[in-house]
Design a protein around this motif. Structure first.
Motif, mmCIF file in Angstrom:
data_model
loop_
_atom_site.group_PDB
_atom_site.id
_atom_site.type_symbol
_atom_site.label_atom_id
_atom_site.label_comp_id
_atom_site.label_asym_id
_atom_site.label_seq_id
_atom_site.Cartn_x
_atom_site.Cartn_y
_atom_site.Cartn_z
ATOM 1 N N ASP A 88 0.821 -1.087 0.218
ATOM 2 C CA ASP A 88 -0.106 -0.067 -0.124
ATOM 3 C C ASP A 88 0.721 1.225 0.022
ATOM 4 N N GLN A 89 1.967 1.080 0.183
ATOM 5 C CA GLN A 89 2.790 2.288 0.390
ATOM 6 C C GLN A 89 3.806 2.386 -0.617
ATOM 7 N N MET A 90 3.777 1.377 -1.842
ATOM 8 C CA MET A 90 4.490 1.050 -3.157
ATOM 9 C C MET A 90 6.085 0.869 -2.667
ATOM 10 N N ARG A 91 6.084 0.211 -1.497
ATOM 11 C CA ARG A 91 7.298 -0.658 -1.150
ATOM 12 C C ARG A 91 7.307 -2.026 -2.006
ATOM 13 N N SER A 92 8.597 -2.448 -2.372
ATOM 14 C CA SER A 92 8.695 -3.757 -2.757
ATOM 15 C C SER A 92 8.424 -4.802 -1.939
ATOM 16 N N VAL A 93 7.557 -5.758 -1.801
ATOM 17 C CA VAL A 93 7.484 -6.887 -0.899
ATOM 18 C C VAL A 93 7.233 -8.189 -1.795
ATOM 19 N N PRO A 94 7.658 -9.233 -0.913
ATOM 20 C CA PRO A 94 7.585 -10.448 -1.716
ATOM 21 C C PRO A 94 6.102 -10.929 -2.107
ATOM 22 N N LEU A 95 5.870 -11.507 -3.218
ATOM 23 C CA LEU A 95 4.728 -12.285 -3.659
ATOM 24 C C LEU A 95 5.127 -13.553 -3.995
ATOM 25 N N LEU A 96 5.646 -13.991 -5.265
ATOM 26 C CA LEU A 96 5.842 -15.258 -5.419
ATOM 27 C C LEU A 96 7.144 -15.794 -4.737
ATOM 28 N N ALA A 97 7.842 -15.043 -4.226
ATOM 29 C CA ALA A 97 8.937 -15.134 -3.474
ATOM 30 C C ALA A 97 8.713 -15.347 -2.186
ATOM 31 N N ALA A 98 9.199 -16.170 -1.271
ATOM 32 C CA ALA A 98 8.739 -16.431 0.199
ATOM 33 C C ALA A 98 9.557 -15.595 1.220
ATOM 34 N N GLY A 99 10.224 -14.465 0.664
ATOM 35 C CA GLY A 99 10.964 -13.603 1.486
ATOM 36 C C GLY A 99 11.837 -12.776 0.709
ATOM 37 N N GLU A 100 12.772 -12.070 1.481
ATOM 38 C CA GLU A 100 13.673 -11.280 0.716
ATOM 39 C C GLU A 100 14.877 -12.170 0.155
ATOM 40 N N PRO A 101 15.575 -11.437 -0.878
ATOM 41 C CA PRO A 101 16.666 -12.398 -1.491
ATOM 42 C C PRO A 101 17.982 -12.333 -0.370
ATOM 43 N N THR A 102 18.912 -13.476 -0.446
ATOM 44 C CA THR A 102 20.126 -13.708 0.213
ATOM 45 C C THR A 102 20.875 -13.153 -0.925
ATOM 46 N N ILE A 103 21.664 -12.149 -0.509
ATOM 47 C CA ILE A 103 22.524 -11.371 -1.384
ATOM 48 C C ILE A 103 24.248 -11.812 -0.917
ATOM 49 N N SER A 104 24.973 -12.160 -1.562
ATOM 50 C CA SER A 104 26.448 -12.589 -1.315
ATOM 51 C C SER A 104 27.152 -11.313 -1.037
ATOM 52 N N LYS A 105 28.027 -11.554 -0.286
ATOM 53 C CA LYS A 105 29.098 -10.141 0.220
ATOM 54 C C LYS A 105 29.440 -9.361 -1.022
ATOM 55 N N ASP A 106 29.851 -10.092 -2.141
ATOM 56 C CA ASP A 106 30.546 -9.466 -3.137
ATOM 57 C C ASP A 106 29.253 -9.061 -4.469
ATOM 58 N N GLY A 107 28.122 -9.479 -3.848
ATOM 59 C CA GLY A 107 26.958 -9.008 -4.646
ATOM 60 C C GLY A 107 26.627 -9.598 -6.111
ATOM 61 N N LEU A 108 27.400 -10.603 -6.344
ATOM 62 C CA LEU A 108 27.375 -11.436 -7.516
ATOM 63 C C LEU A 108 26.177 -12.691 -7.561
ATOM 64 N N THR A 109 25.840 -12.848 -6.415
ATOM 65 C CA THR A 109 25.049 -14.026 -6.316
ATOM 66 C C THR A 109 23.681 -13.736 -5.234
ATOM 67 N N TRP A 110 22.363 -13.808 -6.043
ATOM 68 C CA TRP A 110 21.249 -13.679 -5.330
ATOM 69 C C TRP A 110 20.537 -14.919 -5.266
ATOM 70 N N THR A 111 20.125 -15.289 -3.991
ATOM 71 C CA THR A 111 19.481 -16.673 -3.753
ATOM 72 C C THR A 111 17.971 -16.440 -3.177
#
Length: 524
Positions: A88-111
């Motif tokens: 409702d506040q136009m923030r990006s939230v999960p829908l088909l994703a179960a939660g927030e992505p896990t991002i590696s320290k180097d930023g090159l891998t998103w799980t």
């Protein structure tokens, strides 16, 4: 991230501008809205029934991965869903994703974990394989999709690690990927290359298609979420705006899109109708060919920018619904700077003449190339030409068909070229598709170079911090305006009308280019 990664194929670069139709409002965020009506007559919302929406045209495709136009996305939005969506506040939230992505320290891998219990309309479960297949499809530089420019060369690939885990590998840190994943439709992997249908996880399914005329959707009875909307949603192609308005008044349609600005005052007087005039990601793009005179001199470009009749365009073309512009990013984009003030609304003839004198130029003559496919664009060009003439600048108008405009633009065969472009369907509030064509190494950039802008863009696309990206892109917006390489005359707004016997459209969703028709309700 290096800007040379933006040097893509012609198809991908065309996607960077979201299927340019040369002068037609394309698909197409942010918050600010101005509404003169919110729909609804005070009745009680009820489920069921039928709702009909009138659009100027319908896409020849039904696969939402093919194009990023409103004509396609508005029809398929109720059929498909995305990994992330807007709250409702136009923030990006999960829908088909179960939660927030896990991002590696180097930023090159998103799980990303895929939500449980979600099925496609064909009864098959949503799996990580489907998500990976979609991402790999749009990341292929040779793919026939307008999404390619958002993913190709940035995303190395996606793999399913088990039934619910997707691992996305990147060629470089790419934080703006979250914005893209909030807009990219996830469809069944077996329908990736089918253009005449699509299989999604949304609350509706495609029922009947009359090519070029109408698309009927019916409720998906196996939908995983709460579905209390109309039994059917029908989209009708009604090219003539006057006919759409008559049909709206007669109740033959309940929502009318692409309302001409000249109709707003009349609509506001009709108690049976409501009209929304919304800040949306609709941009007027200007492309100067800076490889040769006169526009290789920034002072000449600045002279044109100062002599631009912004208030004339706002009033004569957009009937006061558009605001005079400064930088390329309008109020619905995160890159918009409300404090930016470089150019006056009325032509500043004296400043323009001073700049031309400094450049040693006497009597500038140039050709403005536009497409004849939009009456508003043609009228806008005429108003601009008259304003420039006051400063001794002669503008010859060249109108072409849409296909010719595209070819000329892609080949750099122009002096100044203009078109209207909507990015909300593909990018939400992100300025990514709006700015990338101005990167110095982009194939579509003809002669403009600014190392600071390039560096800021690289940082902006890399960061995962939305506030940081907004600040970086606001700086890019200022540079592009000061260098007079991206100087739109106005910021157009989205105008949609509806009957008051249905619930009101969500202005926040409109501001990110979405109709959100599935959440409309009839009123009892």
């Amino acid at each position: 991230m290096k800007t040379d990664s933006l040097a893509m194929s012609r198809r991908g670069l065309l996607g960077t501008l979201g299927v340019i139709t040369a002068g037609v409002t394309l698909a197409g965020c942010g918050g600010g809205t101005s509404t003169s009506g919110s729909g609804g007559s005070g009745g009680k919302p009820v489920a069921g029934g039928a709702l009909v929406l009138g659009l100027p045209a319908l896409s020849d495709y039904l696969n939402p991965l093919v194009a990023t136009t409103n004509a396609l996305a508005w029809v398929t939005d109720p059929v498909v869903e995305t990994l992330y969506t807007y709250d409702d506040q136009m923030r990006s939230v999960p829908l088909l994703a179960a939660g927030e992505p896990t991002i590696s320290k180097d930023g090159l891998t998103w799980t990303i974990e895929v939500a449980k219990g979600v099925t496609f309309s064909n009864g098959e479960p949503l799996t990580a394989e489907d998500v990976a297949a979609v991402i790999n499809h749009v990341s292929d530089p040779s793919a026939y999709t307008d999404w390619t420019s958002y993913f190709a060369y940035f995303v190395s690939g996606a793999k399913a690690k088990g039934p619910r885990t997707v691992v996305i590998s990147l060629a470089m840190p790419y934080g703006v990927l979250r914005s893209h994943l909030s807009n990219l439709p996830i469809i069944h992997r077996d329908s990736l290359k089918k253009n005449d249908t699509t299989i999604g996880t949304g609350p509706y399914v495609i029922d009947k298609v009359t090519q070029g005329q109408s698309v009927l959707l019916r409720r998906n009875e196996s939908y995983h979420g709460t579905a209390g909307g109309p039994d059917t949603l029908e989209y009708r192609a009604i090219p003539d705006a006057g006919t759409r308005l008559v049909n709206l008044r007669e109740g033959k349609i309940h929502v009318m899109t692409d309302v001409p600005a000249s109709n707003v005052a009349t609509l506001e007087k009709d108690d049976s109708l409501s009209v929304e005039v919304v800040d949306a990601p609709i941009s007027i793009l200007t492309f100067f060919n800076a490889t040769k005179a006169p526009f290789d001199d920034v002072r000449v470009r600045q002279a044109l920018a100062h002599a631009m009749d912004r208030e004339g365009v706002a009033e004569l073309v957009y009937a006061g619904t558009a605001a005079p512009a400064q930088g390329p990013a309008g109020p619905a984009l995160e890159a918009h700077d409300p404090d930016l003030e470089i150019y006056s609304a009325a032509p500043n003839v004296e400043r323009a003449k001073e700049l031309l004198a400094e450049a040693g130029v006497d009597g500038v003559e140039f050709t403005l190339t536009i497409s004849s496919s939009s009456e508003a664009t043609v009228k806008m060009a005429e108003v601009l030409a008259q304003g420039w003439a006051k400063a001794g600048i002669t503008c010859r108008l060249e109108t072409t068909d849409a296909g010719t405009w595209i070819t000329r633009w892609m080949e750099g065969d122009y002096q100044l070229s203009m078109t209207t472009y909507v990015t909300g369907v593909s990018a939400g509030a992100s300025a990514f598709p709006l700015f990338t064509s101005y990167a110095s190494s982009n194939t579509m950039n003809f002669g403009y170079s600014n190392k600071e802008a390039d560096a800021l863009m690289s940082q902006a696309w890399a960061t995962t911090d939305d506030a940081e990206r907004a600040e970086l892109t606001r700086q890019v917006d200022r540079i592009l305006a000061e260098d007079a390489v991206a100087v739109p005359p106005v910021y157009p707004r989205m105008i949609v009308a509806q009957r008051r016997d249905v619930t009101g459209l969500d202005a926040g969703q409109l501001a990110v280019g979405r109709l959100d028709a599935a959440n409309l309700r009839r009123l009892a």
